[in-house]
Design a protein around this motif. Structure first.
Motif, PDB file in Angstrom:
ATOM      1  N   ASN A 152       8.586  17.644   7.488  1.00 53.36           N
ATOM      2  CA  ASN A 152       9.933  17.827   8.028  1.00 53.36           C
ATOM      3  C   ASN A 152      10.856  18.509   7.032  1.00 53.36           C
ATOM      4  N   TRP A 155       9.945  22.195   7.146  1.00 54.50           N
ATOM      5  CA  TRP A 155      10.511  22.840   8.333  1.00 54.50           C
ATOM      6  C   TRP A 155      12.001  23.124   8.142  1.00 54.50           C
ATOM      7  N   ALA A 156      12.712  22.145   7.591  1.00 52.75           N
ATOM      8  CA  ALA A 156      14.157  22.304   7.405  1.00 52.75           C
ATOM      9  C   ALA A 156      14.465  23.415   6.416  1.00 52.75           C
ATOM     10  N   VAL A 267      19.574  17.902  13.957  1.00 52.96           N
ATOM     11  CA  VAL A 267      19.798  17.539  12.559  1.00 52.96           C
ATOM     12  C   VAL A 267      19.643  16.032  12.380  1.00 52.96           C
ATOM     13  N   ASN A 270      15.979  15.188  12.227  1.00 51.13           N
ATOM     14  CA  ASN A 270      15.343  15.510  10.949  1.00 51.13           C
ATOM     15  C   ASN A 270      15.756  14.542   9.843  1.00 51.13           C
TER      16      ASN A 270
END
Length: 424
Positions: A152, A155-156, A267, A270
């Motif tokens: 994660n 990805w961010a 957001v 995440n």
């Protein structure tokens, strides 16, 4: 020195030792590259390759369908050959496919390269999961939680870099994002070279004097219980479609909440995963505990569906509140299910055919990517009751899975002769 000591103490707690930590870095780098490309691939094909909307849609759909085979084939290869070599070969193939996209606008070549990329993505996911299973041993649930946190974060980071590049909106910016994606695969292949091959019950090294095995390995395609389990998994993975399709469309459909809320809820998703996935993994650290989590997981799915339905009523403020609660509930469901799925998919598999079994399990996510958008759009079209039914339906599936796996988990594991490979 204190921050460095904290980092050292944290890394010492990562299961699998130095190889486990290196594979976490592989995951992080891989997902940074995926984050760079996933958010702009459609725009690249539109503005750089010059494809029409229909051509782009067909390309993505066809490539996705072909990519489904990556999970079972990757798992099968990992049972037959050294796992690290298979992963390196997959990553190099993904890199070549990405670099080739830069050189052509020919539709057939673009389709082939995109299909290879999708195939490699699904295969590498299964292979890294299998590596973690072997290297982390009994601490595999904790390792998977840390791995998901790293994924994660990757990805961010990739998404943020892509957003900056998209602000430029130039062909060169799109091309550099694709180059970054390709280089991430090269980097992961190099990093994997430093990983030791973990022990495997599915392969034993033989010499010319070693008697040949007389019994075939377990076949997940003939294992009705495991196939039924995978079918229920496809339903439990539907939380993914909620965030990618359901929330944005529902917000636009009802008009109660501000349209800018959708990215903020992503957001929230995440942040929650990064902050809570590892602590929550402790709740399913054993097979028995993981199965028991299916019951509270069902309640969380119901909560997510009901609050989504309630968001269609009342004021903008109340709609925003209900949507935030729903997003938090579906994120909690995502994290709990990740813990359950990781443990049960391994516990239910044959020890001597883990790759093949986990490859079949990987089909659940692939199938969800096809049925997920249909399921959430059906819920939206039905209205508030549709979302309630959506949550209740997944909850019922949790209960079915809880009962389905009971008998297998209380029996002794399958006993089959391991696959043998020659050392020459």
């Amino acid at each position: 020195m204190k921050p460095l000591r904290r980092v050292a103490a944290w890394t010492d707690r990562v299961p699998g030792g130095s190889d486990g930590r290196r594979m976490l870095l592989v995951t992080l780098v891989d997902r940074v590259g995926s984050g760079l490309w996933a958010s702009v691939s459609v725009l690249y094909f539109t503005y750089v390759s010059g494809l029409s909307v229909t051509e782009v849609g067909t390309l993505v759909a066809a490539a996705g369908a072909i990519g489904i085979a990556g999970a079972p084939i990757g798992g099968r290869l990992a049972d037959r050959f050294p796992l690290t070599r298979v992963l390196i070969a997959v990553q190099v193939t993904r890199a070549l496919a990405s670099f080739t996209l830069l050189t052509t606008d020919h539709y057939a070549v673009l389709l082939a390269c995109t299909a290879v990329g999708g195939f490699g993505d699904r295969a590498s996911s299964v292979i890294t999961k299998l590596y973690a299973t072997r290297v982390a041993g009994p601490d595999r649930v904790r390792y998977q939680a840390i791995n998901r946190t790293a994924a994660n974060a990757g990805w961010a980071l990739g998404g943020l870099a892509a957003a900056v590049a998209l602000a430029l909106g130039t062909t060169t910016a799109y091309q550099w994002l694709l180059i970054g994606d390709a280089l991430s695969f090269v980097a992961t292949a190099i990093l994997t070279l430093g990983c030791a091959e973990p022990p495997s019950a599915s392969r034993t090294v033989t010499t010319s004097s070693t008697p040949a095995a007389t019994t075939s390995t377990a076949n997940p395609w003939r294992d009705r219980t495991y196939l039924a389990y995978v079918a229920t998994e496809a339903v439990l993975f539907l939380d993914d479609a909620v965030f990618k399709v359901g929330l944005p469309l529902w917000i636009a459909h009802t008009g109660n909440a501000p349209t800018g809320l959708a990215p903020l809820l992503m957001v929230l998703n995440n942040v929650m995963v990064v902050a809570l996935q590892v602590p929550l993994a402790r709740l399913g650290a054993t097979t028995k505990a993981a199965r028991a989590l299916l019951l509270p997981l069902s309640a969380v799915f119901v909560l997510g569906g009901i609050t989504m339905a309630l968001s269609a009523t009342g004021t903008a403020a109340s709609a925003t509140l209900f949507l935030a609660v729903s997003a938090a509930a579906f994120t909690m469901a995502e994290m709990l299910h990740a813990t359950v799925s990781w443990e049960l998919s391994v516990a239910l598999a044959s020890d001597t055919a883990q790759g093949a079994y986990l490859g079949v399990h990987g089909l659940a996510q692939a199938v969800q990517r096809s049925i997920g958008p249909l399921a959430v759009t059906a819920a939206i079209a039905t209205g508030p009751l549709g979302w309630t039914g959506f949550g209740v339906g997944i909850a019922v599936t949790c209960v079915i899975q809880h009962r389905l796996v009971h008998d297998r988990l209380t029996r002794r594991p399958l006993s089959v002769v391991p696959v043998t490979v020659s050392e020459h």
